[in-house]
Motif scaffolding. Sequence first.
Motif, mmCIF file in Angstrom:
data_model
loop_
_atom_site.group_PDB
_atom_site.id
_atom_site.type_symbol
_atom_site.label_atom_id
_atom_site.label_comp_id
_atom_site.label_asym_id
_atom_site.label_seq_id
_atom_site.Cartn_x
_atom_site.Cartn_y
_atom_site.Cartn_z
ATOM 1 N N TYR A 62 0.845 -1.194 0.000
ATOM 2 C CA TYR A 62 0.000 0.000 0.000
ATOM 3 C C TYR A 62 0.883 1.247 0.000
ATOM 4 O O TYR A 62 1.774 1.375 0.858
ATOM 5 N N GLU A 64 1.199 4.923 0.996
ATOM 6 C CA GLU A 64 0.544 5.754 1.998
ATOM 7 C C GLU A 64 1.368 7.012 2.210
ATOM 8 O O GLU A 64 2.395 7.223 1.563
ATOM 9 N N HIS A 132 5.560 -1.255 8.538
ATOM 10 C CA HIS A 132 5.115 0.122 8.354
ATOM 11 C C HIS A 132 6.292 1.088 8.180
ATOM 12 O O HIS A 132 7.413 0.808 8.592
ATOM 13 N N CYS A 464 -2.400 4.524 8.050
ATOM 14 C CA CYS A 464 -3.464 4.013 7.179
ATOM 15 C C CYS A 464 -4.140 5.165 6.453
ATOM 16 O O CYS A 464 -4.719 6.060 7.084
ATOM 17 N N SER A 467 -7.960 5.813 7.174
ATOM 18 C CA SER A 467 -8.446 6.176 8.506
ATOM 19 C C SER A 467 -8.783 7.656 8.598
ATOM 20 O O SER A 467 -8.167 8.505 7.963
#
Length: 631
Positions: A62, A64, A132, A464, A467
Amino acid sequence: MKIPIEPNFRTDPKDYSEEERVKLKTKGLTEDTIGIYSSFHDFTREELEKEVSLIAKSFGIYMEFNRDKMKSNAVKDWIYMVRLPIPGGGPIRPDQWRILDDVSNKYTISDAYTGYPLPSLKLTTRQAIQFHHVKKRDLPNLIREIAESGFLTINGCGDNIRNTIACPLSKFWIFDSNTLARKIADYFRLPSELYLQVFEIPVSEERQFNNEESFKYADNLLPRKFKIGIAGVMRTIGGKYIIDNCVEVRANDIGVVPLIEGEKVIGYQIYVGGSMGENNSYPTFSALGLPIGTVFKEEELLRVLDAIVRIQEQWGDRKNRHWARFKYVAYKMGLEWVREKVWENSGIRLGKIANVNLDHRDLHLGWIDLGNSKWAYGVFVEDGRLIDGKNGKVKSMIRYIADNFHNVTFYITPNQHLLITEIDEDQREEIEKTLRDFNYGFRDGKPYSNLRTNSIACVGFPTCKLSFTDSERFLPSLIDELERRGWKDIPVSIGLSGCVAQCSRPAIHPISWIGSGYELYMLKIGGGNGNLGEPLIDWDENVIYLYQVPANRLADVTEALFELYERNKDISKEPGKVFRVLGNRKIIEWLKSHEKTRDLMRPHKFDKKIEGYREYHDLLRKRLEEVNRYG
């Protein structure tokens, strides 16, 4: 105001969404027609091109950006989350764990904005591991080094079958749900040749990543993500075998539940249509899967799963992603229709619906007797964030165990904790000493409370991109405050999510909080034991209460609900049922009269969410009538 849910089933290609058109270009993730390789290896820019970022999800990546930094800086600080799917949560050998731990130490970046010390490993409710704050320049090396462990990040995200989850302990008794999960995951694995080429992962005779028999994905894959969960079987202290629903099997697009007769599994019940995700901009709903029937042979089970996924591939909405999950096909078209389509696609007639008890949900914490002088120990990992911090040096502790106990294996639980299994009887004392040496079991010097170990949160801010607000950074402090107020031992758990995707499955808890804005949360109430918590809706007035509660007031509302439970706990041992029996009207009246919450009880007109849940209840009644016909 009636706002209907109208999915575009069997979507005409001319109506395909942008995502569908991009997926088509790669011909089912087999051709690099959009510059995937060059984009991942271009380190002059920190972001991926938009089309590549959409495809990267199926590679487990992902794109981000640091949401905290955006508060003061309009330039996005691009970062990446890499998700490693581990079917059934394991087994993960000590040598494999050391590789994954080394990867986290090398590539997850320490950053003061995050609110937790890094490096870290994030364990998820889908038994995956997330890395992350990875920088783009490190992605190829990180993916290659993970592959050295024997695991691949493919299928970690994207419009395909996600990580197949299963009870991690069931394999030690009469039903090996773990091996079944890996077999299903292998069958539904995406084509890997392009993935291996992009990240230059070497393949040898010892390391083969392709399957001879596998699901043949369409050129544009599936309409949305698709999740499969398998319940387990546990042996009680009295020697009885019961279903363990630690995976919350009905929260999946497909749920598989073993049928027990004496000390033998004789078949499987299939559930369809579960999904937690919603969308605030359209009428949508969370739903639990409903039973469609039984199969009695494992080889038939895989054919039925193939048939159900094929139904979603052919019928799922490819125009409106907010209505593209399989629950809309199942709930709108009906269970009889699904049963017939399974017959058409597999040649298998599903048997009658069985009466199955799914109430037992084990967290698998502490010591567990596996039999034959073997033990497991379940390590509580707060919100799945494996770090060295206020809860002791948990990350270092697991690394120490991987370095010094070569016979053990690790499993990730569906509640974001970590199991150490295959512990010999004579190793228990040494494991206990290790726990003490690393200060496990305490937060700021205080033992973990029941409220803390039973509650859960997803990632949320800052990483995220879906979010609205904090989740895992906020829940520990909320628990701290509730413990300070004297509620550490109450048997009411809290689920918390940073957005309506609800990855932590918060609505299965009696009290859940869903991010609805920055530092704002919506209440869902009454989850548990086969029921989903729902917004606090006054159906007569067509309004929602407590839709945007400020973060600094969540403790007040939660405490008022704890007090309401304590006054009425004679209704049921199950907290969610207490709230359901009381009903929304009585809960609203209580909160309006409570000194700590009355100023928050302002009605919120939210037609789209109310109509989504109204339609869900209408459809649910129809589908339950079908369940009765086939039961």
